[in-house]
Design a protein around this motif. Structure first.
Motif, short mmCIF file in Angstrom:
data_model
loop_
_atom_site.label_atom_id
_atom_site.label_comp_id
_atom_site.label_asym_id
_atom_site.label_seq_id
_atom_site.Cartn_x
_atom_site.Cartn_y
_atom_site.Cartn_z
N GLU A 189 0.94 -1.34 -0.03
CA GLU A 189 0.05 0.03 -0.01
C GLU A 189 0.71 1.29 -0.09
O GLU A 189 2.06 1.13 0.11
CB GLU A 189 -0.94 -0.22 1.18
CG GLU A 189 -1.97 -1.07 1.22
CD GLU A 189 -2.40 -1.36 2.49
OE1 GLU A 189 -2.22 -0.71 3.63
OE2 GLU A 189 -3.30 -2.22 2.80
N VAL A 190 0.24 2.51 -0.30
CA VAL A 190 1.01 3.71 0.02
C VAL A 190 1.01 3.84 1.70
O VAL A 190 0.23 3.85 2.51
CB VAL A 190 0.23 5.09 -0.36
CG1 VAL A 190 0.91 6.19 -0.20
CG2 VAL A 190 0.10 4.87 -2.14
N ARG A 194 7.55 9.35 6.61
CA ARG A 194 7.97 9.52 8.13
C ARG A 194 8.48 11.02 8.40
O ARG A 194 8.63 11.83 7.41
CB ARG A 194 8.86 8.55 8.41
CG ARG A 194 8.35 6.92 8.38
CD ARG A 194 9.45 6.17 8.85
NE ARG A 194 9.59 6.18 10.08
CZ ARG A 194 10.62 5.32 10.85
NH1 ARG A 194 11.09 4.42 10.08
NH2 ARG A 194 10.62 5.30 11.87
N SER A 195 8.78 11.11 9.64
CA SER A 195 9.35 12.48 10.00
C SER A 195 10.70 12.84 9.50
O SER A 195 11.14 12.18 8.49
CB SER A 195 9.55 12.60 11.45
OG SER A 195 8.17 12.58 11.99
N LEU A 196 11.38 13.84 9.74
CA LEU A 196 12.72 14.34 9.11
C LEU A 196 13.83 13.55 9.34
O LEU A 196 14.21 13.74 10.64
CB LEU A 196 12.64 15.93 9.23
CG LEU A 196 13.85 16.47 8.43
CD1 LEU A 196 13.16 17.89 7.84
CD2 LEU A 196 15.07 16.69 8.79
N THR A 205 15.42 8.41 -1.10
CA THR A 205 14.65 8.88 -2.15
C THR A 205 15.10 8.06 -3.55
O THR A 205 14.29 7.52 -4.33
CB THR A 205 14.91 10.47 -2.37
OG1 THR A 205 14.67 11.04 -1.03
CG2 THR A 205 14.02 11.02 -3.35
N VAL A 206 16.48 7.92 -3.67
CA VAL A 206 16.86 7.44 -4.91
C VAL A 206 16.50 5.80 -4.87
O VAL A 206 15.99 5.25 -5.90
CB VAL A 206 18.28 7.80 -4.76
CG1 VAL A 206 18.90 6.97 -6.26
CG2 VAL A 206 18.58 9.14 -4.94
N GLU A 207 16.64 5.13 -3.67
CA GLU A 207 16.53 3.68 -3.56
C GLU A 207 14.85 3.60 -3.98
O GLU A 207 14.64 2.29 -4.63
CB GLU A 207 16.66 3.10 -2.14
CG GLU A 207 18.06 2.62 -1.88
CD GLU A 207 18.28 2.46 -0.50
OE1 GLU A 207 19.49 2.40 0.04
OE2 GLU A 207 17.45 2.09 0.14
N VAL A 226 5.33 6.64 -0.72
CA VAL A 226 4.86 5.24 -0.86
C VAL A 226 5.35 4.39 -0.19
O VAL A 226 4.59 3.50 0.26
CB VAL A 226 4.78 4.99 -2.56
CG1 VAL A 226 3.73 5.87 -3.20
CG2 VAL A 226 6.08 4.90 -3.07
N SER A 227 6.62 4.51 -0.20
CA SER A 227 7.60 3.42 0.71
C SER A 227 7.76 3.56 2.09
O SER A 227 8.33 2.74 2.79
CB SER A 227 9.01 3.08 -0.13
OG SER A 227 8.64 2.45 -1.22
N GLY A 228 7.22 4.69 2.66
CA GLY A 228 7.24 4.91 4.04
C GLY A 228 8.55 5.29 4.47
O GLY A 228 9.18 4.86 5.68
N SER A 229 9.19 6.11 3.86
CA SER A 229 10.60 6.52 4.28
C SER A 229 10.58 8.06 4.75
O SER A 229 9.51 8.71 4.87
CB SER A 229 11.57 6.23 3.44
OG SER A 229 12.91 6.84 3.77
#
Ligand code: 48H
Ligand code: FE2
Length: 254
Positions: A189-190, A194-196, A205-207, A226-229
Motif C-alpha cells: 500500500e501507500v 515519516r518525519s525528518l 529517495t533514490v532507492e 509510498v514506501s514509508g521513508s
C-alpha cells in the motif's frame, strides 16, 4: 492582428495537444524530480509530456526553505546541475548552495529545451487502467476540479506513467484504492512519509525510485511517501538524482 493572434494560439495549442495524446511517458507533477526526469527522457529521444496542475511548474522548489529562496544540494547531484546549466557555490562540507528561483527556472527551461512538453493548469484526476497495467492519464483543467464542476475529462495514453506528485503520492494512492491492487512497496500500500531525517531520506529517495505497479513509476518525495521513508527538508540532491534514475529506468523498460 486581432484575428491572427487568436488563430495562431488556437491552432498551435490544439496541434500540440494532438501530438501529445499518445506518449512514451506521461509525467504527473512538475516538481524537481518530474522536471529532471522530463529532461533526461526528452534527451533520450522519448515522446514525453509533463502535466502540472498549477500555473507555474516547479513544485516545492521555488520557495526554498520557509520562503528563504536558497536550497542545498550535495556533491553527488552537482553533475546534474552542471548539465542543466544551474549555478551553485560551495558552502561547507558536502553542502552546496543554489538560488531556488534560478534553479527552478533552469529545470523548466532545460526540460522544455530538450523537447519535453509541459501542460500547465492540468489536473490528473485518474489513470487509464488496462490489462492490469497503468496505460495513461485522465486529465482535466485544474479550475474544473477546483470548482467541482461536473465536466468529463480527456485521456492521454502512455506506455509509462511517472508519479511525481510529491508529498501527496496522489496517483499511487488512487491506483491502489480504485483498483484494489497491491503496489511494489513494503506493505503493498501507500505507507506515507515519516518525519525528518536528512541522510536517510536522501539515500532512500533514490532507492525508492522504482516501478511500483506495471506501467507506473514513482520519483521524488512520492517515492519516499509510498514506501514509508523519511522527509528531508530543503535539500534537493535526492530529488534531482531520483528524476534522473526514473528516466533511466523508464528508458530501459520501454
Ligand atoms: C497534476 C499535480 C497533481 C495532479 C500534484 O512536491 P513537488 O515539488 O515534487 P518532487 O517530489 O519532485 O519534489 C519534492 C520537493 O519539492 C519537496 O517537497 C521536498 C524536498 N520536501 C522535503 C520536505 O521535508 O518537505 O511537486 C509536485 C508537483 C506540484 O507542482 C503539484 O502541483 C503537482 O505535482 N501535482 N499535478 N495533477 N493530480 N498532484
Ligand atoms: Fe516538501
Amino acid at each position: 492582428m486581432e484575428k491572427i493572434v487568436s488563430a495562431g494560439i488556437v491552432e498551435s495549442y490544439f496541434d500540440k495537444l494532438r501530438r501529445n495524446l499518445v506518449l512514451d511517458v506521461a509525467i504527473v507533477g512538475g516538481g524537481p524530480s518530474g522536471l529532471v526526469a522530463a529532461y533526461y527522457l526528452a534527451k533520450a529521444g522519448r515522446r514525453v509530456a509533463l502535466f502540472e496542475r498549477k500555473l507555474a511548474p516547479g513544485g516545492g522548489m521555488w520557495g526554498g526553505a520557509m520562503m528563504f529562496n536558497d536550497i542545498v544540494v550535495q556533491s553527488d547531484a552537482l553533475p546534474i546541475l552542471e548539465e542543466l546549466g544551474v549555478s551553485y557555490r560551495h558552502y561547507r562540507g558536502d553542502a552546496y548552495l543554489v538560488d531556488s528561483v534560478h534553479a527552478t527556472a533552469a529545470l523548466i527551461y532545460a526540460a522544455t529545451r530538450a523537447g519535453a512538453t509541459i501542460f500547465n493548469c492540468y489536473s490528473v484526476e485518474d489513470v487509464v487502467f488496462k490489462d492490469e497495467r497503468v496505460a495513461g492519464l485522465v486529465v482535466n483543467w485544474a479550475p474544473v476540479i477546483r470548482e467541482g464542476m461536473h465536466v468529463d475529462p480527456l485521456v492521454i495514453m502512455a506506455t509509462a506513467v511517472l508519479e511525481g506528485t510529491g508529498h501527496d503520492c496522489a496517483i499511487a494512492r488512487l491506483v491502489a484504492r480504485k483498483n484494489g491492487v497491491r503496489l511494489n512497496t513494503p506493505t503493498g500500500e501507500v505507507i506515507g512519509e515519516r518525519s525528518l531525517s536528512i541522510e536517510e531520506a536522501e539515500r532512500t529517495t533514490v532507492e525508492n525510485t522504482k516501478e511500483i505497479y506495471p506501467g507506473l513509476f514513482v520519483s521524488g518525495m512520492a517515492a519516499n511517501g509510498v514506501s514509508g521513508s523519511f522527509r528531508m527538508g530543503p535539500i534537493f540532491g535526492g530529488m534531482l538524482l531520483s528524476g534522473k534514475k526514473a528516466a533511466q529506468m523508464i528508458c530501459d523498460s520501454l
